[in-house]
Scaffold this motif. Structure first.
Motif, PDB file in Angstrom:
ATOM      1  N   GLU A  96       6.458 -24.506  13.783  1.00 21.37           N
ATOM      2  CA  GLU A  96       5.527 -23.462  13.352  1.00 21.37           C
ATOM      3  C   GLU A  96       5.317 -22.417  14.442  1.00 21.37           C
ATOM      4  O   GLU A  96       5.230 -21.220  14.161  1.00 21.37           O
ATOM      5  N   LYS A  97       5.250 -22.866  15.688  1.00 26.20           N
ATOM      6  CA  LYS A  97       5.036 -21.952  16.811  1.00 26.20           C
ATOM      7  C   LYS A  97       6.203 -20.968  16.939  1.00 26.20           C
ATOM      8  O   LYS A  97       6.000 -19.775  17.130  1.00 26.20           O
ATOM      9  N   ALA A  98       7.427 -21.462  16.813  1.00 28.51           N
ATOM     10  CA  ALA A  98       8.601 -20.594  16.914  1.00 28.51           C
ATOM     11  C   ALA A  98       8.620 -19.574  15.784  1.00 28.51           C
ATOM     12  O   ALA A  98       8.936 -18.399  16.006  1.00 28.51           O
ATOM     13  N   GLY A  99       8.278 -19.995  14.582  1.00 30.70           N
ATOM     14  CA  GLY A  99       8.216 -19.069  13.451  1.00 30.70           C
ATOM     15  C   GLY A  99       7.177 -17.986  13.663  1.00 30.70           C
ATOM     16  O   GLY A  99       7.421 -16.809  13.384  1.00 30.70           O
ATOM     17  N   ALA A 100       6.001 -18.377  14.171  1.00 28.22           N
ATOM     18  CA  ALA A 100       4.931 -17.413  14.421  1.00 28.22           C
ATOM     19  C   ALA A 100       5.323 -16.431  15.520  1.00 28.22           C
ATOM     20  O   ALA A 100       5.053 -15.230  15.409  1.00 28.22           O
ATOM     21  N   LEU A 101       5.957 -16.929  16.583  1.00 27.58           N
ATOM     22  CA  LEU A 101       6.395 -16.038  17.660  1.00 27.58           C
ATOM     23  C   LEU A 101       7.417 -15.030  17.153  1.00 27.58           C
ATOM     24  O   LEU A 101       7.368 -13.849  17.505  1.00 27.58           O
ATOM     25  N   ALA A 102       8.359 -15.491  16.343  1.00 26.61           N
ATOM     26  CA  ALA A 102       9.386 -14.594  15.812  1.00 26.61           C
ATOM     27  C   ALA A 102       8.769 -13.530  14.914  1.00 26.61           C
ATOM     28  O   ALA A 102       9.176 -12.357  14.961  1.00 26.61           O
ATOM     29  N   LYS A 103       7.785 -13.896  14.093  1.00 22.92           N
ATOM     30  CA  LYS A 103       7.144 -12.927  13.194  1.00 22.92           C
ATOM     31  C   LYS A 103       6.422 -11.825  13.958  1.00 22.92           C
ATOM     32  O   LYS A 103       6.303 -10.705  13.466  1.00 22.92           O
ATOM     33  N   ASP A 104       5.938 -12.147  15.153  1.00 18.35           N
ATOM     34  CA  ASP A 104       5.173 -11.181  15.943  1.00 18.35           C
ATOM     35  C   ASP A 104       6.050 -10.199  16.718  1.00 18.35           C
ATOM     36  O   ASP A 104       5.548  -9.261  17.317  1.00 18.35           O
ATOM     37  N   VAL A 105       7.360 -10.392  16.725  1.00 24.09           N
ATOM     38  CA  VAL A 105       8.263  -9.497  17.449  1.00 24.09           C
ATOM     39  C   VAL A 105       8.408  -8.190  16.663  1.00 24.09           C
ATOM     40  O   VAL A 105       8.667  -8.219  15.453  1.00 24.09           O
ATOM     41  N   PRO A 106       8.223  -7.051  17.323  1.00 25.47           N
ATOM     42  CA  PRO A 106       8.388  -5.769  16.630  1.00 25.47           C
ATOM     43  C   PRO A 106       9.800  -5.630  16.046  1.00 25.47           C
ATOM     44  O   PRO A 106      10.784  -5.932  16.699  1.00 25.47           O
ATOM     45  N   GLY A 107       9.859  -5.207  14.789  1.00 31.72           N
ATOM     46  CA  GLY A 107      11.144  -5.040  14.112  1.00 31.72           C
ATOM     47  C   GLY A 107      11.496  -6.178  13.177  1.00 31.72           C
ATOM     48  O   GLY A 107      12.411  -6.056  12.370  1.00 31.72           O
ATOM     49  N   VAL A 108      10.774  -7.293  13.275  1.00 39.21           N
ATOM     50  CA  VAL A 108      11.043  -8.441  12.405  1.00 39.21           C
ATOM     51  C   VAL A 108      10.308  -8.231  11.088  1.00 39.21           C
ATOM     52  O   VAL A 108       9.086  -8.100  11.061  1.00 39.21           O
ATOM     53  N   ALA A 109      11.065  -8.190   9.998  1.00 38.45           N
ATOM     54  CA  ALA A 109      10.476  -8.007   8.667  1.00 38.45           C
ATOM     55  C   ALA A 109      10.190  -9.354   8.002  1.00 38.45           C
ATOM     56  O   ALA A 109       9.195  -9.500   7.298  1.00 38.45           O
ATOM     57  N   SER A 110      11.068 -10.334   8.219  1.00 38.19           N
ATOM     58  CA  SER A 110      10.867 -11.662   7.623  1.00 38.19           C
ATOM     59  C   SER A 110      11.517 -12.712   8.507  1.00 38.19           C
ATOM     60  O   SER A 110      12.431 -12.421   9.279  1.00 38.19           O
ATOM     61  N   VAL A 111      11.015 -13.953   8.388  1.00 41.33           N
ATOM     62  CA  VAL A 111      11.553 -15.067   9.169  1.00 41.33           C
ATOM     63  C   VAL A 111      11.860 -16.219   8.222  1.00 41.33           C
ATOM     64  O   VAL A 111      11.015 -16.633   7.437  1.00 41.33           O
ATOM     65  N   THR A 112      13.088 -16.710   8.285  1.00 41.38           N
ATOM     66  CA  THR A 112      13.483 -17.923   7.575  1.00 41.38           C
ATOM     67  C   THR A 112      13.606 -19.008   8.639  1.00 41.38           C
ATOM     68  O   THR A 112      14.447 -18.920   9.533  1.00 41.38           O
ATOM     69  N   ASN A 113      12.741 -20.010   8.537  1.00 41.71           N
ATOM     70  CA  ASN A 113      12.667 -21.045   9.559  1.00 41.71           C
ATOM     71  C   ASN A 113      13.404 -22.289   9.068  1.00 41.71           C
ATOM     72  O   ASN A 113      12.921 -22.997   8.182  1.00 41.71           O
ATOM     73  N   LYS A 114      14.569 -22.557   9.651  1.00 40.74           N
ATOM     74  CA  LYS A 114      15.364 -23.735   9.294  1.00 40.74           C
ATOM     75  C   LYS A 114      15.399 -24.739  10.438  1.00 40.74           C
ATOM     76  O   LYS A 114      16.325 -25.529  10.553  1.00 40.74           O
ATOM     77  N   LEU A 115      14.372 -24.706  11.294  1.00 40.99           N
ATOM     78  CA  LEU A 115      14.310 -25.620  12.421  1.00 40.99           C
ATOM     79  C   LEU A 115      13.966 -27.030  11.951  1.00 40.99           C
ATOM     80  O   LEU A 115      13.260 -27.210  10.962  1.00 40.99           O
ATOM     81  N   SER A 116      14.447 -28.008  12.687  1.00 41.05           N
ATOM     82  CA  SER A 116      14.109 -29.404  12.404  1.00 41.05           C
ATOM     83  C   SER A 116      13.794 -30.100  13.719  1.00 41.05           C
ATOM     84  O   SER A 116      14.117 -29.618  14.797  1.00 41.05           O
ATOM     85  N   VAL A 117      13.169 -31.265  13.613  1.00 41.34           N
ATOM     86  CA  VAL A 117      12.796 -32.032  14.802  1.00 41.34           C
ATOM     87  C   VAL A 117      13.991 -32.872  15.229  1.00 41.34           C
ATOM     88  O   VAL A 117      14.577 -33.596  14.414  1.00 41.34           O
ATOM     89  N   ARG A 118      14.310 -32.780  16.500  1.00 36.76           N
ATOM     90  CA  ARG A 118      15.428 -33.552  17.057  1.00 36.76           C
ATOM     91  C   ARG A 118      15.004 -34.999  17.171  1.00 36.76           C
ATOM     92  O   ARG A 118      13.929 -35.307  17.706  1.00 36.76           O
ATOM     93  N   ARG A 119      15.837 -35.873  16.710  1.00 33.93           N
ATOM     94  CA  ARG A 119      15.539 -37.303  16.793  1.00 33.93           C
ATOM     95  C   ARG A 119      16.429 -37.947  17.837  1.00 33.93           C
ATOM     96  O   ARG A 119      17.622 -37.644  17.907  1.00 33.93           O
ATOM     97  N   GLU A 120      15.867 -38.822  18.614  1.00 35.16           N
ATOM     98  CA  GLU A 120      16.640 -39.554  19.610  1.00 35.16           C
ATOM     99  C   GLU A 120      17.469 -40.618  18.918  1.00 35.16           C
ATOM    100  O   GLU A 120      17.141 -41.068  17.820  1.00 35.16           O
ATOM    101  N   PHE A 121      18.549 -41.043  19.553  1.00 32.22           N
ATOM    102  CA  PHE A 121      19.393 -42.082  18.976  1.00 32.22           C
ATOM    103  C   PHE A 121      18.591 -43.361  18.760  1.00 32.22           C
ATOM    104  O   PHE A 121      17.803 -43.762  19.603  1.00 32.22           O
ATOM    105  N   GLY A 122      18.797 -43.991  17.620  1.00 31.98           N
ATOM    106  CA  GLY A 122      18.131 -45.262  17.305  1.00 31.98           C
ATOM    107  C   GLY A 122      16.762 -45.098  16.669  1.00 31.98           C
ATOM    108  O   GLY A 122      16.068 -46.079  16.437  1.00 31.98           O
ATOM    109  N   GLN A 123      16.337 -43.887  16.399  1.00 33.51           N
ATOM    110  CA  GLN A 123      15.020 -43.701  15.778  1.00 33.51           C
ATOM    111  C   GLN A 123      15.143 -43.209  14.373  1.00 33.51           C
ATOM    112  O   GLN A 123      15.928 -42.528  13.946  1.00 33.51           O
TER     113      GLN A 123
END
Length: 123
Positions: A96-123
């Motif tokens: 959410e933080k990365a999406g909000a930061l990107a939206k606040d950049v001048p020139g950004v009209a829309s943000v598509t956030n396809k980020l996911s949480v990295r999982r460690e091996f075995g989890q």
């Protein structure tokens, strides 16, 4: 067929002309008003490419200023003001933080956030 490339422009247009001799041998007649066919590609203008590149850099700079974002595994693509975030982050709150930061950049009209949480091996 004979292919002729334009000399003065960097355009990817290709002019294709039919051989008059081959057409006449086949018994076809050519109309006096016939024009050569022109095919062109819809390549983006170099100004658009540089604007997209500059927007990507501004988004990455915004991530760099915020120490709570680990942007090492985040990809940013930009096209005409539309920004897409891809990759992984270590904490769900960073999505959410990365999406909000990107939206606040001048020139950004829309943000598509396809980020996911990295999982460690075995989890």
């Amino acid at each position: 067929m004979k292919r002729i490339k334009p000399r003065s422009s960097g355009c990817a247009a290709l002019i294709v002309l039919a051989s008059v001799g081959a057409s006449l041998q086949a018994g076809e007649t050519m109309a006096a008003s016939s024009e050569p066919s022109v095919a062109s590609s819809a390549a983006p203008a170099s100004g658009s490419r540089s604007a997209n590149r500059a927007l990507r850099k501004r988004v990455y700079a915004a991530f760099g200023k915020d120490k709570s974002i680990d942007a090492g595994s985040i990809g940013v693509s930009a096209k005409d003001g539309a920004v897409t975030l891809t990759g992984t982050v270590t904490d769900p709150a960073q999505i959410e933080k990365a999406g909000a930061l990107a939206k606040d950049v001048p020139g950004v009209a829309s943000v598509t956030n396809k980020l996911s949480v990295r999982r460690e091996f075995g989890q």
